[in-house]
Write a protein that holds these residues in place. Sequence first.
Motif, PDB file in Angstrom:
ATOM      1  N   GLY A 226       7.273  -5.993   5.929  1.00 32.44           N
ATOM      2  CA  GLY A 226       6.725  -5.674   4.612  1.00 32.44           C
ATOM      3  C   GLY A 226       5.212  -5.706   4.595  1.00 32.44           C
ATOM      4  N   ILE A 227       4.650  -6.724   5.248  1.00 34.78           N
ATOM      5  CA  ILE A 227       3.194  -6.849   5.314  1.00 34.78           C
ATOM      6  C   ILE A 227       2.599  -5.739   6.168  1.00 34.78           C
ATOM      7  CG2 ILE A 227       1.290  -8.300   6.117  1.00 34.78           C
ATOM      8  CD1 ILE A 227       3.156 -10.738   5.583  1.00 34.78           C
ATOM      9  N   MET A 228       3.151  -5.549   7.371  1.00 37.43           N
ATOM     10  CA  MET A 228       2.529  -4.656   8.341  1.00 37.43           C
ATOM     11  C   MET A 228       2.737  -3.179   7.998  1.00 37.43           C
ATOM     12  SD  MET A 228       3.116  -6.583  11.988  1.00 37.43           S
ATOM     13  CE  MET A 228       1.773  -5.657  12.731  1.00 37.43           C
ATOM     14  N   ALA A 229       3.829  -2.865   7.283  1.00 38.88           N
ATOM     15  CA  ALA A 229       4.114  -1.467   6.947  1.00 38.88           C
ATOM     16  C   ALA A 229       3.798  -1.156   5.486  1.00 38.88           C
ATOM     17  CB  ALA A 229       5.570  -1.142   7.255  1.00 38.88           C
ATOM     18  N   ASN A 230       3.058  -2.047   4.842  1.00 38.02           N
ATOM     19  CA  ASN A 230       2.525  -1.779   3.502  1.00 38.02           C
ATOM     20  C   ASN A 230       3.600  -1.546   2.446  1.00 38.02           C
ATOM     21  OD1 ASN A 230      -0.322  -1.839   4.272  1.00 38.02           O
ATOM     22  ND2 ASN A 230       0.109   0.073   5.354  1.00 38.02           N
ATOM     23  N   TYR A 231       4.681  -2.332   2.516  1.00 34.88           N
ATOM     24  CA  TYR A 231       5.673  -2.289   1.444  1.00 34.88           C
ATOM     25  C   TYR A 231       5.104  -2.986   0.200  1.00 34.88           C
ATOM     26  CZ  TYR A 231       9.428  -0.549   4.438  1.00 34.88           C
ATOM     27  OH  TYR A 231      10.213   0.225   5.261  1.00 34.88           O
ATOM     28  N   PRO A 232       5.575  -2.616  -0.986  1.00 30.59           N
ATOM     29  CA  PRO A 232       5.060  -3.256  -2.202  1.00 30.59           C
ATOM     30  C   PRO A 232       5.505  -4.713  -2.303  1.00 30.59           C
ATOM     31  CG  PRO A 232       6.894  -1.812  -2.733  1.00 30.59           C
ATOM     32  CD  PRO A 232       6.568  -1.559  -1.287  1.00 30.59           C
ATOM     33  N   VAL A 233       4.749  -5.479  -3.052  1.00 34.83           N
ATOM     34  CA  VAL A 233       5.130  -6.864  -3.321  1.00 34.83           C
ATOM     35  C   VAL A 233       6.409  -6.863  -4.158  1.00 34.83           C
ATOM     36  CG1 VAL A 233       4.450  -8.972  -4.525  1.00 34.83           C
ATOM     37  CG2 VAL A 233       2.777  -7.720  -3.144  1.00 34.83           C
ATOM     38  N   HIS A 234       7.383  -7.648  -3.737  1.00 34.12           N
ATOM     39  CA  HIS A 234       8.653  -7.723  -4.458  1.00 34.12           C
ATOM     40  C   HIS A 234       8.415  -8.320  -5.843  1.00 34.12           C
ATOM     41  CE1 HIS A 234      12.802  -8.759  -5.452  1.00 34.12           C
ATOM     42  NE2 HIS A 234      13.192  -7.995  -4.451  1.00 34.12           N
ATOM     43  N   PRO A 235       8.939  -7.708  -6.889  1.00 33.10           N
ATOM     44  CA  PRO A 235       8.619  -8.169  -8.245  1.00 33.10           C
ATOM     45  C   PRO A 235       9.127  -9.567  -8.575  1.00 33.10           C
ATOM     46  CG  PRO A 235      10.355  -6.496  -8.294  1.00 33.10           C
ATOM     47  CD  PRO A 235       9.799  -6.511  -6.901  1.00 33.10           C
ATOM     48  N   LEU A 236      10.142 -10.036  -7.868  1.00 30.55           N
ATOM     49  CA  LEU A 236      10.690 -11.367  -8.153  1.00 30.55           C
ATOM     50  C   LEU A 236      10.250 -12.428  -7.156  1.00 30.55           C
ATOM     51  CD1 LEU A 236      14.375 -10.434  -9.089  1.00 30.55           C
ATOM     52  CD2 LEU A 236      12.438 -10.827 -10.624  1.00 30.55           C
TER      53      LEU A 236
END
Length: 209
Positions: free
Chosen positions: A164-174
């Motif tokens: 998630g960090i390295m591939a620029n996924y969005p911050v999970h809302p929960l």
Amino acid sequence: MKQGRFFIMRHGETVYNAAARLQSNAMHTPLTRQGFEQAVAMGCALRGELGERPDVTLHISDTGRALQTAALIAEELGLDWFAGKRTMDLKEIDMGSWCGRSYGEVEEEVGPIVIEDHLLRPAPDGEDYPAIAERLNRWIDGVGDEGGDHIVVMHGISSRVLRGIMANYPVHPLHGAPIAPSLVQGSIALVENGAETMLFGSERGIEHA
């Protein structure tokens, strides 16, 4: 954004995975026969991508199940397992006092622990997702910017946060951290230039920490 290619994977199935028990990072749980087969298959897939004795850096969560998986992968590639960089920064989510207990036993007390998006509910005395992201960012910073190829053998939940960090996924809302989609055991995700592709395996694995 890190330079180079990062081949990120979960360890093979363990006896705890097969029995639906929560593993700790201190307990060195062994792979099942299926776990061995998954590790060998990942090694073969990497050999097809990288060739024999590739010039790579091997990074391993310093837990028995990841070290055992990495040994089988290293054998397929002709790598020196002893040269692997072992670190607890790549460990699995810490499930606190729930570690070692069956999913069913814990769920009888507190309700579901496999929650939305195939994630694990953090234990009250365990680690949450921002804490996982903090230690993984520390690991990323320590890798440096020399580029090259990197093989990373780790765990289900923590690998989702790393990807998630390295591939620029969005911050999970929960959960307050970037979280990538779930992968089944025996899968390899390739992260390069801030983007992720599936090298081997598939998405939508159920997490058994």
